[in-house]
Design an enzyme around this catalytic site. Sequence first.
Site, mmCIF file in Angstrom:
data_model
loop_
_atom_site.group_PDB
_atom_site.id
_atom_site.type_symbol
_atom_site.label_atom_id
_atom_site.label_comp_id
_atom_site.label_asym_id
_atom_site.label_seq_id
_atom_site.Cartn_x
_atom_site.Cartn_y
_atom_site.Cartn_z
ATOM 1 C CB ALA A 61 39.574 2.872 -12.804
ATOM 2 N N GLY A 100 34.506 2.341 -11.071
ATOM 3 C CA GLY A 100 34.289 3.449 -12.002
ATOM 4 C C GLY A 100 33.177 3.138 -12.997
ATOM 5 C CD GLU A 103 33.288 5.963 -8.794
ATOM 6 O OE1 GLU A 103 34.194 5.407 -9.461
ATOM 7 O OE2 GLU A 103 33.521 6.713 -7.838
ATOM 8 C CD GLU A 123 35.649 1.880 -6.716
ATOM 9 O OE1 GLU A 123 34.820 1.201 -6.072
ATOM 10 O OE2 GLU A 123 35.335 2.538 -7.719
HETATM 11 N N1 3HC Z 1 41.257 -3.114 -14.759
HETATM 12 C C1 3HC Z 1 42.153 -3.817 -15.469
HETATM 13 N N2 3HC Z 1 42.022 -5.120 -15.749
HETATM 14 C C2 3HC Z 1 40.932 -5.736 -15.276
HETATM 15 C C3 3HC Z 1 39.955 -5.071 -14.526
HETATM 16 C C4 3HC Z 1 40.141 -3.682 -14.272
HETATM 17 N N3 3HC Z 1 39.254 -2.960 -13.587
HETATM 18 N N4 3HC Z 1 38.985 -5.950 -14.205
HETATM 19 C C5 3HC Z 1 39.353 -7.127 -14.739
HETATM 20 N N5 3HC Z 1 40.513 -7.001 -15.389
HETATM 21 C C6 3HC Z 1 41.221 -8.022 -16.156
HETATM 22 C C7 3HC Z 1 41.722 -9.162 -15.279
HETATM 23 O O1 3HC Z 1 42.982 -8.855 -14.732
HETATM 24 C C8 3HC Z 1 41.784 -10.280 -16.289
HETATM 25 O O2 3HC Z 1 42.928 -10.063 -17.067
HETATM 26 P P1 3HC Z 1 43.779 -11.281 -17.644
HETATM 27 O O3 3HC Z 1 42.832 -12.029 -18.522
HETATM 28 O O4 3HC Z 1 44.915 -10.640 -18.315
HETATM 29 O O5 3HC Z 1 44.171 -12.070 -16.426
HETATM 30 C C9 3HC Z 1 40.572 -10.023 -17.170
HETATM 31 O O6 3HC Z 1 40.264 -8.640 -17.008
HETATM 32 C C10 3HC Z 1 39.349 -10.834 -16.813
HETATM 33 O O7 3HC Z 1 39.095 -10.666 -15.434
HETATM 34 P P2 3HC Z 1 38.629 -11.886 -14.529
HETATM 35 O O8 3HC Z 1 39.474 -13.071 -14.795
HETATM 36 O O9 3HC Z 1 38.556 -11.376 -13.142
HETATM 37 O O10 3HC Z 1 37.176 -12.132 -15.134
HETATM 38 P P3 3HC Z 1 35.857 -12.554 -14.377
HETATM 39 O O11 3HC Z 1 34.833 -12.712 -15.413
HETATM 40 O O12 3HC Z 1 36.108 -13.696 -13.449
HETATM 41 O O13 3HC Z 1 35.462 -11.286 -13.437
HETATM 42 C C11 3HC Z 1 35.114 -8.973 -12.919
HETATM 43 C C12 3HC Z 1 35.139 -10.057 -14.005
HETATM 44 C C13 3HC Z 1 33.999 -9.277 -11.900
HETATM 45 C C14 3HC Z 1 34.883 -7.648 -13.570
HETATM 46 C C15 3HC Z 1 36.471 -8.988 -12.165
HETATM 47 O O14 3HC Z 1 37.506 -8.938 -13.120
HETATM 48 C C16 3HC Z 1 36.680 -7.851 -11.219
HETATM 49 O O15 3HC Z 1 36.230 -7.914 -10.094
HETATM 50 N N6 3HC Z 1 37.385 -6.811 -11.674
HETATM 51 C C17 3HC Z 1 37.752 -5.690 -10.843
HETATM 52 C C18 3HC Z 1 36.568 -4.771 -10.634
HETATM 53 C C19 3HC Z 1 36.985 -3.612 -9.789
HETATM 54 O O16 3HC Z 1 37.517 -3.757 -8.716
HETATM 55 N N7 3HC Z 1 36.744 -2.407 -10.288
HETATM 56 C C20 3HC Z 1 37.154 -1.208 -9.641
HETATM 57 C C21 3HC Z 1 38.400 -0.697 -10.264
HETATM 58 S S1 3HC Z 1 39.053 0.710 -9.420
HETATM 59 C C22 3HC Z 1 38.058 1.972 -9.919
HETATM 60 O O17 3HC Z 1 37.166 1.797 -10.698
HETATM 61 C C23 3HC Z 1 38.405 3.331 -9.352
HETATM 62 C C24 3HC Z 1 37.342 4.337 -9.618
HETATM 63 O O18 3HC Z 1 36.610 4.610 -8.457
HETATM 64 C C25 3HC Z 1 37.911 5.614 -10.078
#
Ligand code: 3HC
Length: 718
Positions: A61, A100, A103, A123
């Site tokens: 997400a 997500g 998912e 999450e």
């Molecule tokens: N939403 C919004 N922005 C995100 C994002 C996300 N899920 N994941 C990454 N970004 C953004 C980062 O903030 C960063 O932005 P910036 O360049 O403006 O600073 C850019 O994308 C690149 O991210 P990273 O610097 O972290 O890039 P990496 O290559 O080092 O890592 C990654 C990539 C492993 C995907 C890491 O970004 C990460 O762990 N992201 C979060 C993943 C996560 O926690 N997902 C779950 C979200 S909640 C969800 O899905 C709820 C659902 O159950 C309904």
Amino acid sequence: MARYELVKRSVALITLTNPPVNALSSAVRHAISKTMERALSDPKVTAVVICGENGRFCGGADIREFAGPLRGPPLVPLLDAIEAGEKPVVAAIEGVALGGGFELALVCHYRIAHYKARLGLPEVTLGILPAAGGTQRLPRLIGIPAALELITTGRHVSAQEALKLGMVDQVTEQNTCEVALEFALKAVGKPLSSRRLSTLTTPCPPDLDGVFEVATMQVQKKARGVMAPLACVQAVRAATLPYSEGIKRESELMATLFNSGQAQALQYSFFAQRTAEKWTLPSGAQWNNSKPREIRSAAVIGLGTMGRGIVVSLARVGISVIAVESDKKLLETGRQMVIGMLERDAKRRGVSASLSLLKFSLSLQDLKDVDLVIEAVFEDMALKKQIFRELSKVCRPATLLCTNTSGLDVDALAGMTDRPQLVAGMHFFSPAHVMKLLEVVCGLCSSNEAIATAMSLGKRMGKVSVAVGNCPGFVGNRMLMPYLEQATFLLEEGATPEQIDKALEDFGFAMGVFRMSDLAGLDVGWRVRKESGLTGPDVDPKDPPRRRQGRKYCPIPDMVCEQGRFGQKTGRGWYMYDKPGDTNAKPDPLIQNLLKTYRTRYGIQPRKITDQEIIERCLFALANEGFRILEDKIAGQPEDIDVIYLFGYGFPRHRGGPMFYASMVGLERVLERLEYYHHAFPDVPHLEPSPLLKKLVARGSPPIQKWREHIKSMHSHL
Ligand code: 3HC
Ligand code: NAI
């Protein structure tokens, strides 16, 4: 936001196009909904493949959207519709399928992963739970114990592990999309009912209650006071119910977490870490106008506690290292320790140890050609100056010279060299090969290129690097002083080490301040206090015992050290231990006696101290120093301070860091309490509110993301 193509005549290929991680923003959800409708309604289409652009399936997400109202189609019905469709859908997973994103893959009928892909439901690390069916579908796919472990830790798994667990159907080293397209064609006509996870029954282990009891105990022990892991356990438990009931429970539990302060703090921490990586110094210097140099070879001087860990950190990312010690015996001891550490590290990571990259030497003359040097000798300015003078003569003019000092003046060291622009601090934390934090200290003359190089080297070593300015203790250790001091003044006034530690541990610290000091060794701070004339023979004889250098001073820590109590390593410190090196801290009656005698001697009437006072005095004094650090342009932004405390000092992540915590408490309240304590204890240092805190309150306590603008305008008025 999603591209639609008809390929191989009958397969609809849907490509998510939302760089950098193809997060499921409202626009992406809308595009998936439209393209899926098109694929399902087009009679030419017999199967669907979903993939992500730029080698990344989907990072989940869009976390940035969590702050606002929900726009666009909600995720759950969208995913349900994909699963319920009558045409086989295959997920082609490259890069990441997280949250997500995973998912989404779970509602596809088949999952093909590239061998380098990482999958998971992280999450919980954002203070929420996988609420698009993840807590219900994953247990149905891989069973309760494995799903519980993945969902409560948020761990990413490799494609190989995902295959073993049954999370994916196939792992490939070929073009994932091509493989998925072929796979999709073969799936046409096969029954889909067994592939719809929501229709399956969760396989349950025989001792179901026992499994959940253990999981609950584990998360309670590990994540003291953190809500999300417990909610994850409860949500997985609901996977034993019929799907419709389970998904309802998942959604109820998510509602309790979604707007919580903990979720806000954890999501703030996620972005703060990324903000810190794009460093901005108060001078205006920043990452995007400076190119780092490539580092192929390095040297580390001093193979003590820190030097060894730094050598390991460099070697494991393929940098050749020359390690230097002062005598043969120490060099040999250091060599054996480093080799042992590298071998253990390689075994743990399943790779071969990079021993061929190492050289050991007794002479600085061997460092002529290295790209970078990190000095890690004793914390002794005269010795460090001499080494920097020598390095300046020996190393080629382009070599970067860095120091791992924990707080000495980087400019003074730069002044010993012919290249002050190439001198910077690289302050690692102990143990250096384990701890994630690196403070990169920018001296007055350090060039942007030098800082960019140190920052990018930090990233390469897997560190979270934060650029800071030069002042005694930099950011982390400078802030530690008021925190430690408040704790010792509280002892004087009537508290015990165990009471203070308990209050801090209940707040969420892994270790209270006294337990932490016992682990780090009390002699280190004692030596620093002696060197700065706060205690020992150099104390100004005119200073009374509880006043030093013009301010109130608490000598209790010195008295503890004078008894040879240096912490865990001597088996006695603020606590007692069964034997030296033991970690099980027990309250020591001798410390209680020492405190009693001390209070009697100085006529201090002990009073009852509440946990609230402990938290406020220690943590508001900590944040207050953070405000001064921002004022003094030592940190460029509050996020930098928080990241330092989260990764270097065990500040609980679900509190976001000291500055975020202050913003959550409310700056007005922090100011009011500091004013109260300053008034009540006028001569206890660090309680006088900082001008920046007052200014922010006067400007209506803006949210933390806006502080930078206010600090900037404050500086421009100076
Ligand atoms: N939403 C919004 N922005 C995100 C994002 C996300 N899920 N994941 C990454 N970004 C953004 C980062 O903030 C960063 O932005 P910036 O360049 O403006 O600073 C850019 O994308 C690149 O991210 P990273 O610097 O972290 O890039 P990496 O290559 O080092 O890592 C990654 C990539 C492993 C995907 C890491 O970004 C990460 O762990 N992201 C979060 C993943 C996560 O926690 N997902 C779950 C979200 S909640 C969800 O899905 C709820 C659902 O159950 C309904
Ligand atoms: P240490 O005492 O464990 O190791 C220092 C090493 O330097 C010793 O092995 C010593 O023999 C060697 N040495 C001394 N003079 C030398 C010379 N002329 N040439 C080559 N080697 C020489 O000290 P530690 O703890 O590793 O600290 C090193 C530096 O790191 C200090 O500046 C300290 O402030 C800093 N630091 C320490 C942290 C800690 O937790 N120990 C954390 C962060 C920084």
